[in-house]
Write a protein that holds these residues in place. Structure first.
Motif, PDB file in Angstrom:
ATOM      1  N   LEU A  35       0.832  -1.200   0.000  1.00 11.81           N
ATOM      2  CA  LEU A  35       0.000   0.000   0.000  1.00 11.81           C
ATOM      3  C   LEU A  35       0.868   1.253   0.000  1.00 11.81           C
ATOM      4  CD1 LEU A  35      -3.048   0.433  -0.020  1.00 11.81           C
ATOM      5  CD2 LEU A  35      -2.995   0.505   2.463  1.00 11.81           C
ATOM      6  N   GLN A  36       1.895   1.255   0.821  1.00 11.15           N
ATOM      7  CA  GLN A  36       2.823   2.390   0.889  1.00 11.15           C
ATOM      8  C   GLN A  36       3.490   2.618  -0.470  1.00 11.15           C
ATOM      9  OE1 GLN A  36       3.755   4.120   3.812  1.00 11.15           O
ATOM     10  NE2 GLN A  36       5.242   5.414   2.789  1.00 11.15           N
ATOM     11  N   HIS A  39       1.070   4.131  -2.959  1.00 12.30           N
ATOM     12  CA  HIS A  39       0.839   5.555  -2.728  1.00 12.30           C
ATOM     13  C   HIS A  39       2.046   6.384  -3.136  1.00 12.30           C
ATOM     14  CE1 HIS A  39      -3.110   5.252  -1.005  1.00 12.30           C
ATOM     15  NE2 HIS A  39      -2.702   4.335  -0.141  1.00 12.30           N
ATOM     16  N   GLU A  40       3.234   5.834  -2.934  1.00 12.83           N
ATOM     17  CA  GLU A  40       4.453   6.551  -3.310  1.00 12.83           C
ATOM     18  C   GLU A  40       4.652   6.614  -4.816  1.00 12.83           C
ATOM     19  OE1 GLU A  40       7.581   4.656  -1.125  1.00 12.83           O
ATOM     20  OE2 GLU A  40       6.958   5.572   0.772  1.00 12.83           O
ATOM     21  N   GLY A  42       2.490   7.405  -6.877  1.00 18.02           N
ATOM     22  CA  GLY A  42       1.805   8.635  -7.268  1.00 18.02           C
ATOM     23  C   GLY A  42       1.417   8.723  -8.727  1.00 18.02           C
ATOM     24  N   ARG A  50      -4.378   2.167  -9.865  1.00 19.27           N
ATOM     25  CA  ARG A  50      -3.964   2.385  -8.477  1.00 19.27           C
ATOM     26  C   ARG A  50      -5.159   2.238  -7.541  1.00 19.27           C
ATOM     27  NH1 ARG A  50      -1.402   6.942  -9.224  1.00 19.27           N
ATOM     28  NH2 ARG A  50      -3.000   8.294  -8.405  1.00 19.27           N
ATOM     29  N   SER A  51      -6.301   2.749  -7.956  1.00 13.57           N
ATOM     30  CA  SER A  51      -7.512   2.660  -7.139  1.00 13.57           C
ATOM     31  C   SER A  51      -7.953   1.202  -6.969  1.00 13.57           C
ATOM     32  CB  SER A  51      -8.631   3.474  -7.782  1.00 13.57           C
ATOM     33  OG  SER A  51      -9.827   3.296  -7.081  1.00 13.57           O
ATOM     34  N   THR A  54      -5.456  -0.515  -4.681  1.00 18.02           N
ATOM     35  CA  THR A  54      -5.646  -0.064  -3.300  1.00 18.02           C
ATOM     36  C   THR A  54      -6.846  -0.769  -2.670  1.00 18.02           C
ATOM     37  OG1 THR A  54      -4.640   2.079  -3.742  1.00 18.02           O
ATOM     38  CG2 THR A  54      -6.111   1.950  -1.831  1.00 18.02           C
TER      39      THR A  54
END
Length: 109
Positions: A35-36, A39-40, A42, A50-51, A54
């Motif tokens: 998850l990190q 998000h990184e 970007g 990405r959604s 996630t």
């Protein structure tokens, strides 16, 4: 595969509550790292992809939390479909699974 509540001399094919917690903690840590990283990433990753990723990771994190609850109530390692023990090999791969392979196939079919 129900848990062996006794930490000493666990029977073959059974997990102790401590072992199950360790496996779940490892699975949780791995998903949190994913998850990190997501998000990184970007702007370099497609927003829709990405959604979706996630959401999938968050779904697994929820399953992991539910597995911790099953450890606490004594039902961890028992298939929620047929009530038989989930094989140790399956719990090694998916420590948060709720179903044996046969029942999992029926829930996704």
């Amino acid at each position: 595969m129900p848990l062996d509540a006794s930490p000493a001399d666990p029977r073959p094919g059974r997990l102790t509550a401590h072992e199950a917690r360790q496996r779940l903690e490892h699975a949780r840590s791995s998903r949190m790292a994913q998850l990190q990283a997501l998000h990184e990433s970007g702007q370099s990753t497609d927003a829709n992809l990405r959604s979706v990723q996630t959401e999938a990771i968050q779904r697994v994190l929820k399953e992991i939390d539910e597995a911790f609850t099953r450890i606490a109530d004594g039902s961890y390692g028992t298939c929620l479909g047929c009530r038989k023990p989930v094989p140790a090999e399956r719990l090694e791969i998916l420590p948060y699974t709720r179903y044996c392979v046969a029942c999992q196939g029926r829930t996704t079919a």
